[in-house]
Design a protein around this motif. Structure first.
Motif, mmCIF file in Angstrom:
data_model
loop_
_atom_site.group_PDB
_atom_site.id
_atom_site.type_symbol
_atom_site.label_atom_id
_atom_site.label_comp_id
_atom_site.label_asym_id
_atom_site.label_seq_id
_atom_site.Cartn_x
_atom_site.Cartn_y
_atom_site.Cartn_z
ATOM 1 N N TYR A 66 -8.881 11.323 -19.125
ATOM 2 C CA TYR A 66 -9.397 9.977 -19.390
ATOM 3 C C TYR A 66 -10.888 9.855 -19.087
ATOM 4 N N LEU A 67 -11.511 10.930 -18.639
ATOM 5 C CA LEU A 67 -12.944 10.887 -18.355
ATOM 6 C C LEU A 67 -13.731 10.967 -19.661
ATOM 7 N N PRO A 68 -14.880 10.288 -19.702
ATOM 8 C CA PRO A 68 -15.762 10.499 -20.857
ATOM 9 C C PRO A 68 -16.568 11.782 -20.651
ATOM 10 N N GLU A 69 -17.107 12.287 -21.734
ATOM 11 C CA GLU A 69 -18.073 13.379 -21.602
ATOM 12 C C GLU A 69 -19.373 12.823 -21.045
ATOM 13 N N PRO A 70 -20.172 13.569 -20.253
ATOM 14 C CA PRO A 70 -19.996 15.005 -20.013
ATOM 15 C C PRO A 70 -19.030 15.310 -18.865
ATOM 16 N N TRP A 71 -18.541 14.263 -18.164
ATOM 17 C CA TRP A 71 -17.741 14.549 -16.967
ATOM 18 C C TRP A 71 -16.442 15.245 -17.300
ATOM 19 N N LYS A 72 -15.899 14.964 -18.472
ATOM 20 C CA LYS A 72 -14.626 15.579 -18.824
ATOM 21 C C LYS A 72 -14.726 17.100 -18.723
ATOM 22 N N ARG A 73 -15.750 17.656 -19.346
ATOM 23 C CA ARG A 73 -15.875 19.110 -19.315
ATOM 24 C C ARG A 73 -16.388 19.611 -17.972
ATOM 25 N N ARG A 74 -17.275 18.846 -17.365
ATOM 26 C CA ARG A 74 -17.869 19.337 -16.115
ATOM 27 C C ARG A 74 -16.835 19.359 -14.996
ATOM 28 N N VAL A 75 -16.037 18.279 -14.887
ATOM 29 C CA VAL A 75 -15.067 18.216 -13.792
ATOM 30 C C VAL A 75 -13.910 19.176 -14.027
ATOM 31 N N ALA A 76 -13.556 19.375 -15.301
ATOM 32 C CA ALA A 76 -12.421 20.252 -15.600
ATOM 33 C C ALA A 76 -12.650 21.663 -15.076
ATOM 34 N N LYS A 77 -13.901 22.076 -15.014
ATOM 35 C CA LYS A 77 -14.173 23.454 -14.600
ATOM 36 C C LYS A 77 -14.611 23.550 -13.149
ATOM 37 N N GLN A 78 -14.535 22.441 -12.457
ATOM 38 C CA GLN A 78 -15.040 22.424 -11.084
ATOM 39 C C GLN A 78 -13.859 22.517 -10.135
ATOM 40 N N SER A 79 -14.069 23.129 -8.970
ATOM 41 C CA SER A 79 -12.996 23.190 -7.987
ATOM 42 C C SER A 79 -12.648 21.777 -7.520
ATOM 43 N N PRO A 80 -11.368 21.389 -7.592
ATOM 44 C CA PRO A 80 -11.002 20.033 -7.144
ATOM 45 C C PRO A 80 -11.285 19.833 -5.660
ATOM 46 N N ASP B 72 0.850 -1.201 0.000
ATOM 47 C CA ASP B 72 0.000 0.000 0.000
ATOM 48 C C ASP B 72 0.877 1.239 0.000
ATOM 49 N N ALA B 73 1.110 1.772 -1.207
ATOM 50 C CA ALA B 73 1.776 3.068 -1.317
ATOM 51 C C ALA B 73 0.834 3.962 -2.105
ATOM 52 N N HIS B 74 0.916 5.245 -1.856
ATOM 53 C CA HIS B 74 -0.050 6.137 -2.496
ATOM 54 C C HIS B 74 0.592 6.970 -3.601
ATOM 55 N N TYR B 75 -0.168 7.097 -4.660
ATOM 56 C CA TYR B 75 0.243 7.939 -5.777
ATOM 57 C C TYR B 75 -0.744 9.099 -5.853
ATOM 58 N N PHE B 76 -0.214 10.309 -5.666
ATOM 59 C CA PHE B 76 -1.048 11.510 -5.670
ATOM 60 C C PHE B 76 -1.182 11.958 -7.124
ATOM 61 N N GLU B 77 -2.354 11.651 -7.688
ATOM 62 C CA GLU B 77 -2.538 11.843 -9.122
ATOM 63 C C GLU B 77 -2.832 13.302 -9.466
ATOM 64 N N PRO B 78 -2.235 13.793 -10.547
ATOM 65 C CA PRO B 78 -2.642 15.110 -11.055
ATOM 66 C C PRO B 78 -4.073 14.989 -11.588
ATOM 67 N N LEU B 79 -4.955 15.788 -11.034
ATOM 68 C CA LEU B 79 -6.359 15.673 -11.420
ATOM 69 C C LEU B 79 -6.559 15.937 -12.907
ATOM 70 N N GLU B 80 -5.776 16.880 -13.438
ATOM 71 C CA GLU B 80 -5.969 17.205 -14.864
ATOM 72 C C GLU B 80 -5.628 16.004 -15.755
ATOM 73 N N GLU B 81 -4.766 15.121 -15.281
ATOM 74 C CA GLU B 81 -4.455 13.919 -16.054
ATOM 75 C C GLU B 81 -5.629 12.939 -16.021
ATOM 76 N N ILE B 82 -6.216 12.745 -14.834
ATOM 77 C CA ILE B 82 -7.374 11.853 -14.751
ATOM 78 C C ILE B 82 -8.506 12.394 -15.633
ATOM 79 N N ILE B 83 -8.662 13.696 -15.607
ATOM 80 C CA ILE B 83 -9.751 14.311 -16.386
ATOM 81 C C ILE B 83 -9.605 13.973 -17.871
#
Lengths: 121, 363
Positions: B32-46, B19-30
């Motif tokens: 790989y998101l499908p729409e509509p989440w790609k656009r919705r999450v990109a503009k939302q406060s993390p 169990d080691a943790h990888y702190f992911e850059p949110l913009e990288e995960i975004i």
């Protein structure tokens, strides 16, 4: 073993520190209010680089008449916290604040002719 | 505890960090998101994307990591080998940082999208099983059927050795029959189920009023592990899914030993409430696996030994660092234990994890 010169005392101002290797050991030399202290840079918990951690005061508390708790700092600049897990130690004594059965190894320090010297056993 | 590791004279053990943790850059995960989440999450406060926790994990900023960007910034893939070298581990099984509180997110379709995007990002950019870098797939428990689909989709990946369930505020608890698709997928794909607790949720449960991180963290992990373990037993999951491999992470050992003894006492009095059982609750719990971190530090360290015995640690315990978190355990916490044999240490440091996770790359 013996007396090791760390450097000029002016190079470690009040509140400052320097980490040096003396006799094969990493040692943190701290200036607390004009007095110098030397501690082994190996945390008593799991060996972390404790002397490179944040220098701070001791958060203390008392219960006031009436029941309110007042929190305040004492020993400003006398505490160092290990960056690995946050264990706090008194720089002058090496004692762990939370559990004084643990302590950092301390070494005697002298200042002669403007030079800070650490005495290793 | 001795100041140095106690392996002098013997070859360096092969160490698996479960169990080691990888702190992911949110913009990288975004990405790989499908729409509509790609656009919705990109503009939302993390900060508002997933539930947050109270207090400062880094003790007012005093925790510092010299080889990774955490905690101030997300990590890059190159930092994983650097962290492994610092710890001295040969294999690292990564667990998501961003999704730790994700079990409490009620938005089902967002949870499904994030879980899929997370593992796609990890597979594409971070894991490297031939160099010992693996990642658990996080199952979106909010939607068990889609969780099972995700498990089956990535189970063939050499880099995915298990299924992680984030249990912080997860309701209903995991014994519930709505989760059967997840357990069926785990059995079909021969992947262990890894329960990962959290320390955030206690500020958001029925009991409000804790005001320091030390309380929510110390209680939270213990609470969520006890909740999930009890629910699995109450509903007879070990009898419904024999052969299912179960791992509990990130809460040391004492909670398990305590729960074993407590449930055994209750079971002898109220056996008819758990009629599927063929043996004591503790017997089932000793068929599960545990990770050490954060290993308890009793005032008298000798008190660790009976707890190791109660959970049969030589067979059930796996080393985990939880690095880079504020309470990480280096391998020394196992290596320095005076009461373990060399063989027991090797089991805990790597051999048990090799068997449980059936690592298909470097192992």
């Amino acid at each position: 073993m013996g007396t090791h010169v760390v450097g000029s005392s002016a190079a470690i101002p009040v509140g400052g520190r320097q980490i040096v290797t003396l006799g094969g050991r990493e040692i943190g030399v701290f200036n607390v209010g004009g007095r110098f202290y030397a501690l082994l840079n190996e945390c008593a918990h799991l060996g972390g680089p404790v002397c490179s951690g944040e220098v701070l005061g001791k958060l203390t508390a008392e219960v006031l008449p009436g029941g309110e708790t007042r929190e305040y700092f004492t020993q400003d600049g006398e505490i160092v916290a290990c960056p690995w897990h946050g264990w706090e130690f008194e720089i002058p004594t090496g004692l762990c604040l939370a559990d004084p059965r643990f302590r950092l190894r301390t070494f005697p320090v002298t200042v002669e002719d403007g030079l800070v010297k650490v005495i290793l056993p | 505890m001795s100041r140095k590791g106690s392996n002098g004279g013997t070859p360096k053990p092969f160490i698996v960090d479960a169990d080691a943790h990888y702190f992911e850059p949110l913009e990288e995960i975004i990405r790989y998101l499908p729409e509509p989440w790609k656009r919705r999450v990109a503009k939302q406060s993390p900060r508002n994307l997933l539930p947050n926790s109270m207090g400062d994990r880094e003790v007012a900023g005093r925790i510092r990591r010299d080889n990774v960007s955490y905690p101030l910034n997300p990590m890059s893939p190159a930092e994983v080998p650097a962290a492994m070298k610092f710890l001295g581990v040969d294999v690292s099984i990564l667990v998501s940082q961003r999704l730790i509180t994700f079990g409490a997110n009620p938005v089902k379709d967002l949870a499904v999208a994030l879980a899929n995007a997370y593992i796609d990002y990890m597979l594409d950019q971070v894991v490297d099983p031939d160099r010992g870098i693996y990642a658990l797939v996080v199952a979106p428990t909010q939607h068990p059927r889609k969780a099972a689909e995700l498990i089956r989709r990535v189970a063939g990946e050499k880099a995915v050795p298990g299924i992680c369930l984030m249990t912080d505020r997860l309701e209903p608890p995991m014994g519930d029959d709505i989760y059967h698709p997840i357990y069926e997928a785990a059995l079909d794909t021969d992947l262990p189920i890894v329960f990962h607790g959290g320390g955030a949720g206690l500020t958001d449960l029925g009991i409000r009023g804790f005001q320091r991180f030390i309380s929510t963290h110390t209680l939270g992990f213990q609470f969520f592990n006890v909740v999930q373990a009890t629910s699995l037993l109450e509903q007879g999951i070990p009898e419904k899914y024999p052969g299912l491999k179960i791992v509990f992470q990130e809460c040391g050992l004492f909670w398990a030993a305590g729960l074993m003894a407590r449930l055994d006492a209750s079971y002898r009095k109220r056996r008819e409430e758990m009629p599927l059982f063929k043996k004591l609750p503790s017997d089932y719990m000793r068929e599960w696996y545990y990770t050490n971190q954060p290993l308890e530090e009793p005032k008298d360290p000798r008190h660790l030994q009976p707890v190791f015995e109660m959970i049969d640690a030589e067979r059930t315990l796996m080393y985990a660092s939880d690095y880079p978190h504020w309470d990480f355990d280096p391998p020394r916490v196992i290596q320095d234990l005076p009461f373990l044999s060399a063989e027991a240490k090797q089991n805990i440091l790597g051999n048990t994890a090799r068997k449980v996770y059936k690592l298909r790359g470097k192992c």
